[in-house]
Design a protein around this motif. Structure first.
Motif, short mmCIF file in Angstrom:
data_model
loop_
_atom_site.label_atom_id
_atom_site.label_comp_id
_atom_site.label_asym_id
_atom_site.label_seq_id
_atom_site.Cartn_x
_atom_site.Cartn_y
_atom_site.Cartn_z
N LEU A 4 0.84 -1.19 0.00
CA LEU A 4 0.00 0.00 0.00
C LEU A 4 0.88 1.24 0.00
N LEU A 5 0.69 2.08 -1.00
CA LEU A 5 1.39 3.37 -1.05
C LEU A 5 0.48 4.43 -0.44
N VAL A 6 0.96 5.09 0.61
CA VAL A 6 0.26 6.21 1.22
C VAL A 6 0.98 7.49 0.79
N ILE A 7 0.25 8.40 0.20
CA ILE A 7 0.84 9.67 -0.25
C ILE A 7 0.43 10.78 0.70
N ASN A 8 1.41 11.40 1.33
CA ASN A 8 1.16 12.58 2.13
C ASN A 8 1.33 13.79 1.21
N PRO A 9 0.23 14.47 0.83
CA PRO A 9 0.35 15.55 -0.15
C PRO A 9 0.76 16.89 0.45
N ASN A 10 1.18 16.88 1.72
CA ASN A 10 1.84 18.07 2.26
C ASN A 10 3.28 17.73 2.59
N THR A 11 4.06 18.72 2.97
CA THR A 11 5.51 18.53 3.09
C THR A 11 5.96 18.18 4.50
N SER A 12 5.03 17.91 5.41
CA SER A 12 5.38 17.67 6.81
C SER A 12 5.84 16.24 7.06
N PRO A 13 7.10 16.04 7.47
CA PRO A 13 7.55 14.69 7.80
C PRO A 13 6.83 14.12 9.02
N LYS A 14 6.38 14.99 9.94
CA LYS A 14 5.66 14.51 11.13
C LYS A 14 4.33 13.89 10.73
N ARG A 34 4.11 1.87 2.73
CA ARG A 34 5.16 2.87 2.62
C ARG A 34 4.52 4.23 2.34
N THR A 35 5.08 5.25 2.95
CA THR A 35 4.51 6.59 2.85
C THR A 35 5.45 7.51 2.09
N ALA A 36 4.92 8.17 1.09
CA ALA A 36 5.68 9.14 0.28
C ALA A 36 5.22 10.54 0.66
N THR A 37 6.17 11.46 0.81
CA THR A 37 5.89 12.83 1.21
C THR A 37 6.03 13.77 0.03
N ALA A 38 5.13 14.75 -0.07
CA ALA A 38 5.19 15.74 -1.14
C ALA A 38 6.54 16.45 -1.15
N TYR A 44 1.04 22.01 5.84
CA TYR A 44 -0.26 21.44 6.18
C TYR A 44 -1.32 22.12 5.33
N ILE A 45 -2.21 21.35 4.73
CA ILE A 45 -3.19 21.88 3.79
C ILE A 45 -4.37 22.46 4.57
N ALA A 46 -4.63 23.75 4.36
CA ALA A 46 -5.64 24.41 5.18
C ALA A 46 -6.46 25.44 4.42
N CYS A 47 -6.34 25.49 3.08
CA CYS A 47 -7.08 26.48 2.30
C CYS A 47 -7.16 26.00 0.86
N GLU A 48 -7.92 26.72 0.04
CA GLU A 48 -8.10 26.32 -1.35
C GLU A 48 -6.79 26.31 -2.12
N ALA A 49 -5.93 27.32 -1.89
CA ALA A 49 -4.68 27.40 -2.64
C ALA A 49 -3.76 26.23 -2.30
N SER A 50 -3.61 25.94 -1.00
CA SER A 50 -2.74 24.82 -0.62
C SER A 50 -3.32 23.49 -1.08
N TYR A 51 -4.65 23.41 -1.14
CA TYR A 51 -5.31 22.20 -1.63
C TYR A 51 -5.02 21.99 -3.12
N ALA A 52 -5.08 23.07 -3.89
CA ALA A 52 -4.82 22.97 -5.33
C ALA A 52 -3.39 22.52 -5.60
N VAL A 53 -2.43 23.10 -4.89
CA VAL A 53 -1.03 22.71 -5.06
C VAL A 53 -0.82 21.26 -4.61
N ALA A 54 -1.53 20.86 -3.55
CA ALA A 54 -1.38 19.50 -3.03
C ALA A 54 -1.78 18.44 -4.04
N ALA A 55 -2.75 18.76 -4.91
CA ALA A 55 -3.15 17.80 -5.94
C ALA A 55 -1.98 17.52 -6.88
N ALA A 151 -2.78 20.74 12.05
CA ALA A 151 -1.40 20.81 12.52
C ALA A 151 -1.34 21.32 13.95
N GLN A 152 -2.14 22.32 14.27
CA GLN A 152 -2.16 22.86 15.63
C GLN A 152 -2.74 21.85 16.61
#
Length: 252
Positions: A4-14, A34-38, A44-55, A151-152
């Motif tokens: 199973l490949l898990v993709i973390n579409p944000n850049t946080s290693p945590k 295995r988990t792949a990080t962006a 951390y994705i928290a708005c429309e802009a960060s969501y669009a880039v995360a795709a 994230a908080q």
């Protein structure tokens, strides 16, 4: 053995570490996770802009994994409660793909009407739109967002558990739902911590994603090999390498 490949579409290693830990625990020893990080985007994705880039970042992480790993995944899980890039990745992948939100919607609907509790106020309309697009809006009674972002909340788990338990109780009382989804990669493990304080099942979106992976392949993908159907410009070499012609003549 399934991979199973898990993709973390944000850049946080945590967040990637949380996903790896909780998905592997839920999937069991017979599934290799295995988990792949962006490689780019928001921590951390928290708005429309960060969501669009995360795709875009999710597609890039998938292409990089395919080019560097010796074993191809049996299924792909987008490790974000919002599933950025879900339809694009599903279109391009020869194996089943889902995200934390879609997997949670499927699991919650088995109990009847459900509500979502998550962090970050901007997620409310974004998740409503996703539920509508995926055909799950009829079972979704409502969405309650607490002020702190995922994230908080993850950074202060003691305070987060108290806040989220109260939010879950509130939606059960106000909406009369049969289950509550506690959504967010950063909230992995918190559903179990608050379950005893809530009168209906509390669904951990990360655990729901792992459970989906165990029963994937219900709908066979249309593609036999991983590929994109357009010629890219300005993207990573790994993404560009997955372009192919799918029709006779030029691909426009």
């Amino acid at each position: 053995m399934r991979h199973l490949l898990v993709i973390n579409p944000n850049t946080s290693p945590k967040v990637s570490a949380l996903l790896q830990q909780h998905v592997q625990a839920a999937a069991g020893s017979h599934v290799v996770v295995r988990t792949a990080t962006a490689r780019f985007g928001a921590p951390y994705i928290a708005c429309e802009a960060s969501y669009a880039v995360a795709a875009h970042a999710a597609l890039d992480a998938w292409a990089l994994d395919l080019s560097t790993q010796s074993s191809a995944p049996s299924a792909v899980l987008i490790g974000c409660f919002g599933d950025p890039g879900l339809m694009a990745l599903r279109e391009s992948s020869p194996v089943p793909v889902t995200g934390l939100a879609e997997a949670s919607f499927i699991e919650a609907a088995r109990h009847g009407r459900y509500a979502i509790v998550t962090g970050g106020e901007r997620w409310g309309p974004m998740l409503q739109r996703l539920a509508q697009a995926l055909g799950h809006a009829h079972s979704l009674a409502g969405i309650h967002t607490v002020a702190p972002t995922g994230a908080q909340l993850a950074a202060d788990p003691v305070t987060a558990r108290a806040l989220l338990a109260q939010a879950c109780r509130d939606v059960v009382r106000q909406m009369g739902v049969q289950s509550v989804i506690l959504g967010g990669a950063g909230l992995a493990g918190m559903a179990a911590a608050v379950q005893s304080q809530v009168g209906v099942p509390v669904i951990d979106s990360v655990v729901a994603g792992a459970h989906w992976a165990l029963r994937a392949n219900a709908v066979p993908p249309e593609r036999s090999v991983p590929a994109f159907d357009v010629a890219w410009e300005g993207v990573s070499g790994e993404m560009a390498a997955l372009w192919e012609f799918t029709k006779v003549g030029e691909c426009i």
